[in-house]
Scaffold this active site. Sequence first.
Site, PDB file in Angstrom:
ATOM      1  CD  GLU A 143      60.004 109.514 137.177  1.00 34.99           C
ATOM      2  OE1 GLU A 143      58.769 109.570 137.258  1.00 34.99           O
ATOM      3  OE2 GLU A 143      60.735 109.132 138.117  1.00 34.99           O
ATOM      4  CD  GLU A 242      56.213 107.268 141.545  1.00 30.08           C
ATOM      5  OE1 GLU A 242      57.251 106.949 142.139  1.00 30.08           O
ATOM      6  OE2 GLU A 242      56.224 107.936 140.487  1.00 30.08           O
TER       7      GLU A 242
END
Length: 265
Positions: A143, A242
């Site tokens: 990521e 998130e």
Amino acid sequence: MPRFAANLSMLYPELEFLDRFEAAAQDGFKAVEYLFPYAFESREIAERLKAHGLQQVLFNTPPGDWAAGERGLACLPGREAEFREGIGKALTYAAALNCPRLHVMAGSLPAGAARDAYYPTYISQLRWAALEAVKQGVDLLIEPINTRDIPGFFLNRQDQAHQVLADVGASNLKVQMDLYHCQIVEGDLAIKLRQYLPTGHVGHIQIAGVPQRHEPDLGELNYPYLFSVLDELGYTGWVGCEYRPNAGMQVGGTSSGLGWLKPYL
């Protein structure tokens, strides 16, 4: 229509961690993700998943000393053995929780360090980890993360991440495309989605409002439009929520701030 997973490390902070599974299910979530499961026995988590009909879709491999500021080990020379031990531990949890993907945090560079000097270690470690994970049918994710939230983080841009995939050459290594981080570093999100989703190399998407990482209907991003782009492109994976609840916490908890989600349930 996108499928949303509740990130239990951020959502429902008003509850103890193991109680967040029930809350997510009651709010209509069918899947969950979180940062780390390792403070709990896998059996405890598996019981919560089963009891509330939830699918575990993602968690992170061990990051090193989180309390001391470490954010992954993959790129750090001299930490290879610890990294590999962590991959083994994560795969054990993934098997117990029937989780198909793991996020491998790259790590942060020491101040003044040259990124190129750490790149060979990063590629070597990911190649080894991908070979271990494929034996279990697990995808690994990398990521790009913005350096405002994590100063010095090794991986920051989508093009960097996709170059890593090419250099590692493992079919089960994919990109975790967090639109919050991508907007802060690069912007142009709809174009980025149209560029990278058709490659098949994006394994998971995450969302949060920008700039403060609150609910996705707070801030500068037009998420309904971006969700329509996901539909247009035929994305069938999960979208991880998130973010840090703000509107909901001011009213009565995380659930009160989920008005943005209701049209998609």
